[in-house]
Design an enzyme around this catalytic site. Structure first.
Site, PDB file in Angstrom:
ATOM      1  N   ARG A 286      -8.690  33.991 -18.541  1.00  0.00           N
ATOM      2  CA  ARG A 286      -8.044  32.818 -18.728  1.00  0.00           C
ATOM      3  C   ARG A 286      -8.283  32.465 -20.075  1.00  0.00           C
ATOM      4  NH1 ARG A 286      -8.389  26.213 -16.979  1.00  0.00           N
ATOM      5  NH2 ARG A 286      -6.053  26.566 -15.901  1.00  0.00           N
TER       6      ARG A 286
ATOM      7  N   GLN B 184     -15.837  31.311 -11.867  1.00  0.00           N
ATOM      8  CA  GLN B 184     -14.906  31.344 -13.535  1.00  0.00           C
ATOM      9  C   GLN B 184     -16.548  31.294 -14.127  1.00  0.00           C
ATOM     10  OE1 GLN B 184     -13.974  27.709 -15.861  1.00  0.00           O
ATOM     11  NE2 GLN B 184     -12.045  28.910 -16.470  1.00  0.00           N
TER      12      GLN B 184
ATOM     13  N   TYR C  32     -13.928  28.642 -26.370  1.00  0.00           N
ATOM     14  CA  TYR C  32     -15.498  29.193 -25.793  1.00  0.00           C
ATOM     15  C   TYR C  32     -16.361  30.862 -26.492  1.00  0.00           C
ATOM     16  CZ  TYR C  32     -15.385  24.246 -23.468  1.00  0.00           C
ATOM     17  OH  TYR C  32     -15.608  23.137 -22.832  1.00  0.00           O
TER      18      TYR C  32
END
Length: 374
Positions: free
Chosen positions: A235, A101, A188
């Protein structure tokens, strides 16, 4: 064997997965210091959980400015790449499939975690609220702190960041990963570009929703160009707030989460990547995704759809059987149960999670959870 739908084999890009059970990204803050380097302990942790059909690493920062929490691993230095190679080798030896990730926290950081003590970088100079970061206060010791005020990235710096994501994808291939997932959730950096609450830019990366999605589009395309679109996932974590309390989520809950994230899913569909991962809020009584949203995701995305967020096996079965999802991720249960797929298959009881050992520390609460002995 119960919950048999979860144990059907399925395809993900070029890979044949042994089941639909996923180990999702779980920050554990066990990298070696200095240098945020993956290590033998981490290799053991991931190898223990290769009963999952598919695995995604904890978030791994793509550059030094991408770090928001102490002791999280990176994927930008030669030492980090070599450390991750230990992990991928251990997983592959056990027949597992693992993606890295790719993570950049943007404004959700602290000056003590930034190179030269600089301010974190973000789409706009808007401080994060309703969230805390974990900083190192001494060797092996840490504490929660409010994020530091960020500075806005220049247009040239935004374009450079797209290149940093592409380089991190190259590093992931060098480290032996089977593919990569782009972390575009949980407030984020990529999420900060998407949200009108955190993106007040006046250039081509701000303003309209399509402009706010530009960074997502460019990063996803750049990464897909490196590793192949069939080995890329993305995601998101849409929040469908039902109360004002729910709306306080890193300061960027969308006014129209359905419309915003269907457009984001369409970006991923346009690039043609392998899967989209959708994380539901996981606190008690958190709102679930509406059925209409799940159905719209299926209509607009032709790849695999992965769901995560306080799932039980029974709930996962319902989502798969309804045709809404293809893969189901189990977070906290996988932390405490390295043999989780076997426990689900046989309805064996689960070990409870020790919350005091979630972040940082040694093998305690990390690699020492026992497997079930029938």
């Amino acid at each position: 064997m119960t919950n048999s739908v979860l144990f059907e084999s399925t395809r993900l890009g070029p890979y044949s997965l042994r089941n639909r059970i996923v180990l999702p990204p779980l920050t554990r803050s066990r990298s070696s210091q200095p240098g945020n380097i993956p290590n033998d302990l981490m290799a053991t942790y991931y190898r223990q959980r290769t009963g999952a059909g598919f695995m995604v690493t904890e978030g791994t920062q793509i550059e030094p400015r991408g770090q928001g929490y102490a002791w999280t691993p990176g994927i930008y230095s030669p030492e980090q790449i070599e450390g991750w190679r230990k992990v991928t080798s251990a997983v592959h030896a056990a027949g597992g499939v693992i993606f890295a990730q790719l993570w950049h926290v943007g404004r959700v950081s602290h000056t003590s975690l930034q190179p030269n003590g600089d301010a974190p970088v973000a789409p706009s100079a808007i401080a994060a609220d309703n969230v805390k970061v974990f900083i190192e206060t001494g060797p092996g010791q840490g504490a929660l702190a409010l994020p530091s005020a960020p500075r806005a990235l220049t247009t040239a710096e935004v374009r450079e960041l797209v290149g940093l994501y592409a380089q991190a994808a190259r590093n992931a291939l060098e480290a032996g990963f089977d593919g990569v997932e782009i972390h575009s959730a949980n407030g984020y950096l990529v999420n900060q570009f998407i949200s009108a609450h955190t993106n007040h830019r006046k250039d081509e990366y701000g303003g309209s929703l399509q402009n706010r999605l530009r960074f997502l589009r460019e990063v996803t395309q750049a990464v897909a160009d490196v590793v192949g679109k069939d080995r890329v996932g993305g995601r998101f974590a849409p929040l469908f707030a039902t109360t004002e309390e729910d709306r306080v989520y890193l300061g960027l809950v969308e006014d129209d989460p359905h419309g915003t994230y269907i457009e984001a899913v369409r970006v991923l569909e346009d690039v043609g990547i392998a899967y989209v991962s959708l994380a539901e809020a996981d606190w008690d009584n958190a709102p679930e995704f509406p059925a209409a949203f799940r159905e719209d995701v299926r209509k607009n995305f032709s790849g695999k759809i992965l769901y995560a967020g306080k799932y039980t096996a029974e709930r996962g079965v319902r989502v798969v059987e309804a045709g809404w999802g293809d893969l189901i991720a189990f977070g906290r249960p996988f932390i405490a149960n390295p043999d989780l797929p076997a426990r689900i298959a046989h309805n064996w009881p689960l070990n409870p999670v020790d919350p005091t050992t979630m972040y940082g520390g040694t093998d305690k609460g990390y690699t020492d959870y026992p497997t079930y002995q029938p």
